[in-house]
Design a protein around this motif. Structure first.
Motif, PDB file in Angstrom:
ATOM      1  N   ALA A   1       0.586  -1.137  -0.056  1.00 38.07           N
ATOM      2  CA  ALA A   1      -0.081   0.243  -0.240  1.00 38.07           C
ATOM      3  C   ALA A   1       0.678   1.472   0.029  1.00 38.07           C
ATOM      4  CB  ALA A   1      -1.098   0.022   1.307  1.00 38.07           C
TER       5      ALA A   1
ATOM      6  N   ALA B   1       0.988   4.305  -3.092  1.00 33.89           N
ATOM      7  CA  ALA B   1       0.932   5.923  -2.401  1.00 33.89           C
ATOM      8  C   ALA B   1       2.523   6.440  -3.335  1.00 33.89           C
ATOM      9  CB  ALA B   1       0.951   5.417  -1.541  1.00 33.89           C
TER      10      ALA B   1
ATOM     11  N   LYS C   1      -1.860   0.221  11.559  1.00 36.09           N
ATOM     12  CA  LYS C   1      -3.978  -0.470  11.165  1.00 36.09           C
ATOM     13  C   LYS C   1      -4.260  -1.156  10.929  1.00 36.09           C
ATOM     14  CE  LYS C   1      -2.215   3.693   7.860  1.00 36.09           C
ATOM     15  NZ  LYS C   1      -2.471   4.239   6.303  1.00 36.09           N
TER      16      LYS C   1
ATOM     17  N   GLN D   1      -7.371   0.850   2.578  1.00 32.18           N
ATOM     18  CA  GLN D   1      -6.581   1.293   1.387  1.00 32.18           C
ATOM     19  C   GLN D   1      -5.178   0.981   0.086  1.00 32.18           C
ATOM     20  OE1 GLN D   1      -2.905   2.618   4.198  1.00 32.18           O
ATOM     21  NE2 GLN D   1      -1.424   3.495   3.392  1.00 32.18           N
ATOM     22  N   TRP D   2      -5.085  -0.447   0.780  1.00 27.31           N
ATOM     23  CA  TRP D   2      -4.108  -0.760  -0.345  1.00 27.31           C
ATOM     24  C   TRP D   2      -5.311  -1.386  -1.466  1.00 27.31           C
ATOM     25  CZ3 TRP D   2      -4.942  -6.714  -1.405  1.00 27.31           C
ATOM     26  CH2 TRP D   2      -3.808  -7.159  -1.857  1.00 27.31           C
TER      27      TRP D   2
ATOM     28  N   GLY E   1      -5.415   2.209  -3.536  1.00 33.39           N
ATOM     29  CA  GLY E   1      -4.482   2.569  -4.381  1.00 33.39           C
ATOM     30  C   GLY E   1      -3.858   2.080  -4.878  1.00 33.39           C
TER      31      GLY E   1
END
Length: 257
Positions: free
Chosen positions: A56, A60, A97, A105-106, A109
């Motif tokens: 992830a 980013a 997290k 998020q992954w 992203g």
């Protein structure tokens, strides 16, 4: 310097991007079914959560490099300041997290990365570690990293993994990056051409290099990919080498800096 000076002419660009998406989806199916991401993986100190956090974070950084290239200097400075601990500390921060937040998020992203790489010209350069990169190299690089860290997770869970034709991209990077292996080992790069013959998952053969080359590497594509991503020692593969330089290459093989 663009793409580390590597020859990207033989990369199958039309297949690379959809294969990158498929590689992420396969790993997603595995990890999303696991409620406990604290399982240790073969990477020392890294759990499943660390592996996903690393992927992830890299996604980013790709988006920063493409969308706001001037801001990538801060990424480089952080990596330089932290040194050899950069990847470990970065992965640990992400792994802290909640599982659901990290998974989201992954997912977001990697979807955005695929869209960003699809939308820029294939030869458009953007900053990366040690070189300007193009989508021609970044797409297979992201696929390779997803596959390699995915392998750590498959190994940790003891889940059999079916090899696919997507290995072609990882193997190609391994072949293309042969010189990087010698540079990283601080050895002279052999001038002689190499022949690489790898058995595909479907039983056919992928080949690189002239047929009459004296330096030769043969074996399964899976084992070659496991070796160049340093997921298996040479002794645990079926790879064979003919020629002193080919022997040395298998000993020091890597597909990343």
């Amino acid at each position: 310097m663009l793409d580390y000076g590597l020859d990207m002419s033989n990369v199958e660009h039309d297949l690379a991007l959809p294969d990158l998406v498929a590689e992420g989806d396969e790993l997603d199916a595995l990890v999303s079914a696991q409620t406990d991401w604290s399982t240790p993986t073969p990477a020392a100190g890294w759990t499943i959560a660390h592996q996903i956090a690393h992927l992830a974070s890299a996604d980013a950084n790709v988006l920063i490099a493409i969308r706001t290239p001037d801001a990538f200097d801060a990424v480089l400075k952080q990596a330089e300041t932290t040194g050899s601990q950069y990847a470990d500390l970065d992965a640990a921060a992400g792994a802290a997290k909640p599982r659901s937040a990290l998974l989201e998020q992954w997912r977001v992203g990697r979807t955005e990365v695929a869209a960003a790489l699809r939308d820029i010209p294939l030869d458009h350069g953007f900053p990366w570690y040690g070189s300007q990169l193009t989508a021609a190299l970044m797409v297979p690089l992201r696929l390779m990293e997803t596959w390699a860290h995915g392998q750590d997770i498959f190994d940790a869970l003891g889940v059999p993994r079916r090899p696919t034709g997507r290995l072609r991209h990882v193997a190609s990077l391994g072949v293309i990056g042969r010189e990087l292996s010698f540079h990283a080992a601080q050895l002279s790069v052999p001038a002689e051409p190499f022949r690489v013959e790898l058995t595909r998952p479907d039983g056919q053969t992928w080949v690189w290099g002239p047929e009459d080359a004296m330096q030769r590497v043969q074996g399964s594509a899976l084992d070659f990919c496991l070796r160049v991503t340093q997921r298996r020692s040479r002794a645990k593969t079926d790879l064979t080498a003919i020629g002193e330089d080919a022997q040395k290459w298998l000993d020091i093989a890597r597909v990343f800096l």
